[in-house]
Design an enzyme around this catalytic site. Structure first.
Site, PDB file in Angstrom:
ATOM      1  N   HIS A 202       0.764  -1.426  -0.067  1.00 43.11           N
ATOM      2  CA  HIS A 202       0.008   0.252   0.126  1.00 43.11           C
ATOM      3  C   HIS A 202       0.823   1.560   0.139  1.00 43.11           C
ATOM      4  O   HIS A 202       0.276   2.405  -0.279  1.00 43.11           O
ATOM      5  CB  HIS A 202      -0.999  -0.048   1.241  1.00 43.11           C
ATOM      6  CG  HIS A 202      -0.308   0.412   2.437  1.00 43.11           C
ATOM      7  ND1 HIS A 202       0.486  -0.477   3.279  1.00 43.11           N
ATOM      8  CD2 HIS A 202      -0.034   1.616   2.962  1.00 43.11           C
ATOM      9  CE1 HIS A 202       1.299   0.222   4.470  1.00 43.11           C
ATOM     10  NE2 HIS A 202       0.844   1.469   4.240  1.00 43.11           N
TER      11      HIS A 202
HETATM   12  C1  UD1 Z   1      -1.865   5.567   5.673  1.00 44.33           C
HETATM   13  C2  UD1 Z   1      -0.368   6.123   6.481  1.00 44.33           C
HETATM   14  C3  UD1 Z   1       0.583   5.036   6.659  1.00 44.33           C
HETATM   15  C4  UD1 Z   1      -0.064   3.568   7.256  1.00 44.33           C
HETATM   16  C5  UD1 Z   1      -1.039   3.186   6.496  1.00 44.33           C
HETATM   17  C6  UD1 Z   1      -1.897   2.109   6.897  1.00 44.33           C
HETATM   18  C7  UD1 Z   1       0.127   8.572   6.268  1.00 44.33           C
HETATM   19  C8  UD1 Z   1       0.780   9.430   5.531  1.00 44.33           C
HETATM   20  N1  UD1 Z   1       0.151   7.198   6.044  1.00 44.33           N
HETATM   21  O1  UD1 Z   1      -1.405   5.331   4.614  1.00 44.33           O
HETATM   22  O2  UD1 Z   1       1.935   5.558   7.622  1.00 44.33           O
HETATM   23  O3  UD1 Z   1       0.990   2.688   7.062  1.00 44.33           O
HETATM   24  O4  UD1 Z   1      -1.998   4.584   6.481  1.00 44.33           O
HETATM   25  O5  UD1 Z   1      -2.947   1.661   6.040  1.00 44.33           O
HETATM   26  O6  UD1 Z   1      -0.815   8.770   7.047  1.00 44.33           O
HETATM   27  N2  UD1 Z   1      -8.952   5.275   1.714  1.00 44.33           N
HETATM   28  C9  UD1 Z   1     -10.093   4.370   1.095  1.00 44.33           C
HETATM   29  N3  UD1 Z   1     -10.577   4.135   2.478  1.00 44.33           N
HETATM   30  C10 UD1 Z   1      -9.930   3.960   3.670  1.00 44.33           C
HETATM   31  C11 UD1 Z   1      -8.694   4.884   3.769  1.00 44.33           C
HETATM   32  C12 UD1 Z   1      -8.265   5.132   2.522  1.00 44.33           C
HETATM   33  O7  UD1 Z   1     -10.634   4.435   0.243  1.00 44.33           O
HETATM   34  O8  UD1 Z   1     -10.804   3.439   4.657  1.00 44.33           O
HETATM   35  C13 UD1 Z   1      -8.112   5.879   0.503  1.00 44.33           C
HETATM   36  C14 UD1 Z   1      -7.893   7.325   0.644  1.00 44.33           C
HETATM   37  O9  UD1 Z   1      -9.088   8.062   0.342  1.00 44.33           O
HETATM   38  C15 UD1 Z   1      -6.788   7.750  -0.263  1.00 44.33           C
HETATM   39  C16 UD1 Z   1      -6.103   6.257  -0.156  1.00 44.33           C
HETATM   40  O10 UD1 Z   1      -6.775   5.395   0.251  1.00 44.33           O
HETATM   41  O11 UD1 Z   1      -7.085   7.954  -1.633  1.00 44.33           O
HETATM   42  C17 UD1 Z   1      -4.903   6.381   0.886  1.00 44.33           C
HETATM   43  O12 UD1 Z   1      -5.267   6.702   2.085  1.00 44.33           O
HETATM   44  P1  UD1 Z   1      -4.240   7.303   3.044  1.00 44.33           P
HETATM   45  O13 UD1 Z   1      -4.926   7.559   4.550  1.00 44.33           O
HETATM   46  O14 UD1 Z   1      -3.704   8.796   2.564  1.00 44.33           O
HETATM   47  O15 UD1 Z   1      -2.896   6.706   3.329  1.00 44.33           O
HETATM   48  P2  UD1 Z   1      -2.445   5.218   3.425  1.00 44.33           P
HETATM   49  O16 UD1 Z   1      -1.841   4.864   2.142  1.00 44.33           O
HETATM   50  O17 UD1 Z   1      -3.629   4.431   3.871  1.00 44.33           O
END
Ligand code: UD1
Length: 355
Positions: A202
């Site tokens: 991820h």
């Molecule tokens: C985040 C953390 C990372 C951690 C990871 C665990 C930061 C910078 N990164 O990364 O350190 O290891 O979480 O999973 O804070 N999204 C969904 N559904 C959700 C959550 C996210 O669709 O429930 C989408 C978001 O809208 C975004 C993408 O997934 O487009 C990434 O989510 P984001 O929270 O930015 O970062 P992670 O990659 O999850």
């Protein structure tokens, strides 16, 4: 009156860390109020952790997830500040290295509230990772730095943090693995055939770059011809796979929705190999004594490499990933435990009670 702690969580790994700490806070007679920023919002990225890990119901749910990093962190900062003004806690507790961690620490620090950081001192020395920036800044403005390991403590000392601010307690993720693996062992969750490979991917650096994700897909697809491969897919990764049209490259890889924590442990207990770019999963593999291949250029958890349980494949070259997967074995000595004694959460709670 019991000392009041406000804990800030938002993303999946924080729910696991906060769960063991919350239980320890109750035992130490402290009162806790939880703030959920909403960074992770899908049911299988958030709700399932609250349902299965015994976390308290959030006192505040801010509903702030998605968007660019600056925007997400900024909106969280504004909303957390309001909660802290209302709550007036004695200590603000933040976990790990996400945008929610930094927003929480910064809001608290501006209000002159003491900040305690759980999992302080980790470094990848790669500032292109958003997590690295979050860690460095959070550590810099925290009053108490709870470190998971001697390596993490060493990083902080070298950066000039006063030794009296550093409390090496061990890794709360180890506490969580010990506590919940009992449940996992008796849990009849579906999953992986014994001897299979568990995969998670991820990290932004692997998903944003289409070429990297394509290499990973090719490697996993090739592996799936010979062994069962289970891949619980993070929403970010699923979106990119669809966008890039990479689904077919995964061949026989079983791609499922993200698993809950107890389910992950259950699958790990049956796996013969882990392939991941997650920080937490690298260590969980080690806790469950499963060899790991890490799809990154560096790792914060260098102990797992030194002990022979983990191997980096920075090139992401499919042939190399497959070769390493075939060659991966358990190292002979496995008694070292660099991540504490499984009482990290209790030590944190005891320290906060004395503060
Ligand atoms: C985040 C953390 C990372 C951690 C990871 C665990 C930061 C910078 N990164 O990364 O350190 O290891 O979480 O999973 O804070 N999204 C969904 N559904 C959700 C959550 C996210 O669709 O429930 C989408 C978001 O809208 C975004 C993408 O997934 O487009 C990434 O989510 P984001 O929270 O930015 O970062 P992670 O990659 O999850």
């Amino acid at each position: 009156m019991a000392k009041k702690i406000v804990s800030i969580v938002g993303a999946r790994p924080q729910f696991v860390k906060a769960a063991v700490v919350s239980a320890a806070l109750v035992e130490a007679g402290l009162s806790e109020r939880l703030v959920h920023t909403g960074q992770h919002y899908d049911a299988n990225m958030s709700d399932v952790f609250f349902q299965t890990l015994g976390l308290p119901v959030p006192a505040h749910h801010l509903g702030i997830g998605g968007g660019m990093h600056g925007e997400m962190t900024g909106r969280q900062l504004i909303a957390i500040e309001r909660c802290l003004v209302d709550e007036r806690p004695d200590v603000v507790l933040v976990f790990g290295d996400t945008n929610s961690t930094l927003a929480g620490a910064l809001a608290a620090s501006k209000l002159h509230l003491p900040v305690a950081h759980v999992e302080a001192g980790l470094r990848s020395f790669n500032r292109k990772m958003p997590e690295e920036v979050n860690r460095i800044l959070t550590d810099r403005i925290s009053d108490v730095l709870f470190t998971p390991s001697t390596v993490a403590t060493g990083h902080l000392l070298r950066e000039g943090v006063a030794p009296e601010q550093i409390v090496q307690v061990g890794d709360v993720m180890y506490d969580a693995a010990l506590r919940f693996s009992q449940v996992a062992a008796s849990d009849g969750t579906p999953g992986l055939a014994a001897g299979g490979v568990l995969v998670t991917v991820h990290r932004a650096e692997n998903t944003d770059d289409g070429e990297k994700l394509a290499k990973i897909a090719t490697a996993l697809g090739t592996l799936s011809r010979e062994r069962p491969v289970l891949f619980p897919v993070h929403p970010r990764t699923r979106a990119r796979i669809e966008q890039l049209g990479l689904a077919d490259r995964f061949e026989a890889v079983e791609m499922v929705a993200p698993l809950g924590y107890v389910e992950m442990l259950a699958v790990l207990q049956r796996a013969s190999l882990v392939i991941t770019d997650s920080g937490g999963v690298q260590k969980e593999a080690y806790f469950m004594q499963v060899p790991c291949i890490t799809l990154r250029e560096e790792t914060e958890w260098v102990e797992t490499i030194e002990m022979g349980w983990n191997q980096l494949v920075p090139s992401l070259d499919p042939a190399e990933i497959v070769a390493q997967a075939k060659a991966a074995t358990r190292p002979s000595s496995s008694t070292e435990q660099p991540y504490g004694d499984g009482r990290a959460a209790a030590k944190i709670a005891e320290y906060l009670a004395r503060m």
